[in-house]
Design a protein around this motif. Structure first.
Motif, short mmCIF file in Angstrom:
data_model
loop_
_atom_site.label_atom_id
_atom_site.label_comp_id
_atom_site.label_asym_id
_atom_site.label_seq_id
_atom_site.Cartn_x
_atom_site.Cartn_y
_atom_site.Cartn_z
N ARG A 6 38.89 85.94 43.36
CA ARG A 6 38.96 86.58 42.05
C ARG A 6 39.19 88.08 42.20
NH1 ARG A 6 35.69 89.34 38.55
NH2 ARG A 6 33.96 89.36 40.03
N ARG A 8 38.82 91.84 41.31
CA ARG A 8 37.78 92.61 40.63
C ARG A 8 38.34 93.31 39.41
NH1 ARG A 8 35.11 96.14 45.38
NH2 ARG A 8 37.32 96.56 45.70
N THR A 9 37.50 93.43 38.39
CA THR A 9 37.92 94.15 37.19
C THR A 9 37.96 95.65 37.47
OG1 THR A 9 35.66 94.47 36.36
CG2 THR A 9 36.77 92.40 35.78
N GLN A 10 38.57 96.38 36.58
CA GLN A 10 38.63 97.83 36.73
C GLN A 10 37.22 98.42 36.76
OE1 GLN A 10 41.08 99.81 33.85
NE2 GLN A 10 40.62 101.85 34.62
N GLN A 11 36.32 97.89 35.93
CA GLN A 11 34.95 98.38 35.90
C GLN A 11 34.25 98.10 37.23
OE1 GLN A 11 33.39 100.23 33.76
NE2 GLN A 11 31.38 100.16 34.75
N GLU A 12 34.47 96.93 37.79
CA GLU A 12 33.87 96.59 39.09
C GLU A 12 34.41 97.50 40.19
OE1 GLU A 12 32.94 91.81 38.56
OE2 GLU A 12 34.95 92.47 39.17
N ARG A 13 35.70 97.78 40.15
CA ARG A 13 36.29 98.67 41.17
C ARG A 13 35.72 100.08 41.03
NH1 ARG A 13 41.00 95.91 39.63
NH2 ARG A 13 41.75 97.70 38.44
N ARG A 14 35.54 100.51 39.80
CA ARG A 14 34.98 101.84 39.57
C ARG A 14 33.55 101.91 40.10
NH1 ARG A 14 35.78 106.28 36.39
NH2 ARG A 14 33.89 107.40 35.78
N GLU A 15 32.76 100.89 39.78
CA GLU A 15 31.37 100.89 40.24
C GLU A 15 31.30 100.84 41.77
OE1 GLU A 15 29.66 97.58 38.21
OE2 GLU A 15 29.52 98.64 36.28
N HIS A 16 32.18 100.07 42.39
CA HIS A 16 32.20 99.98 43.85
C HIS A 16 32.51 101.34 44.47
CE1 HIS A 16 32.96 98.33 47.85
NE2 HIS A 16 34.06 99.08 47.87
N THR A 19 29.56 103.75 43.98
CA THR A 19 28.46 103.41 44.89
C THR A 19 28.76 103.91 46.30
OG1 THR A 19 27.86 101.46 43.60
CG2 THR A 19 27.16 101.50 45.90
#
Length: 202
Positions: A6, A8-16, A19
């Motif tokens: 799957r 990753r969404t843009q939000q998930e990429r941003r959070e990664h 971090t």
């Protein structure tokens, strides 16, 4: 049939990315000191450009703010499941001392930055705000404990909160400076009991 991973969404990429940048900032503070913390070095350590760091945090101040917030959130797990009052307050004291028994990179960085804030104006605002928030949370428990009759009615919530933050941060700093000489696991029971006796009603 091959199952495609799957995306990753843009939000998930941003959070990664955020971090990774915050973790890199903590490593630099611990390894080289507060003055070595620059956006360029953080980006390089995390495998990104300085522009990415600026895009996510705006400035070194924004990066330090994010670092401080990320460390404090969930530092003592399980407190959100407890009702406000003396029990939660004592659980925080016990949990805090347990957490500083094994200081990770992020927590070491927080304490180093907190100490540096006393003489560094650009850090002072961040850590003044974090400490004010910490004291406000403690006052909620003290007020609830007084209302429930668990905590003596003449306890001054602000004074107790200042004393608690000072003690916990101070023990954390001692642990950081002298990990062999400051056994916070051994201290947990004594310090928690001291506060129980000092605050309980009756």
């Amino acid at each position: 049939m091959t199952v495609q991973p799957r995306r990753r969404t843009q939000q998930e990429r941003r959070e990664h990315t955020e971090t990774a940048l915050v973790a890199a900032a903590a490593e630099i503070v611990v390894e080289a000191g507060v003055r070595a913390l620059t956006l360029a070095r953080v980006g390089e350590r995390a495998g990104y450009s300085r522009g990415i760091v600026t895009h996510h945090f705006g400035s070194k101040q924004g990066l330090v703010d994010a670092l401080a917030r990320s460390i404090q959130v969930g530092f003592v797990p399980g407190l959100e499941d407890r009702p406000p009052g003396l029990g939660r307050l004592l659980a925080l004291v016990d949990g805090y001392l347990h957490a500083v028994s094994a200081l990770g990179t992020a927590n070491r960085a927080f304490l180093l930055l907190w100490a540096e804030a006393a003489t560094t104006p650009e850090l002072a605002e961040t850590f003044r705000d974090r400490d004010r928030g910490f004291r406000a949370d403690l006052r909620v428990d003290i007020d609830a404990g007084v209302a429930a009759g668990e905590i003596r009615a003449d306890a001054d919530p602000e004074a107790v909160a200042v004393a608690l933050v000072g003690q916990l941060r101070g023990i954390g700093m001692q642990r950081l400076v002298d990990p062999e000489g400051v056994d916070t696991e051994r201290l947990r029971g004594d310090v928690t009991e001291q506060w129980r006796r000092a605050l309980r009603s009756g």
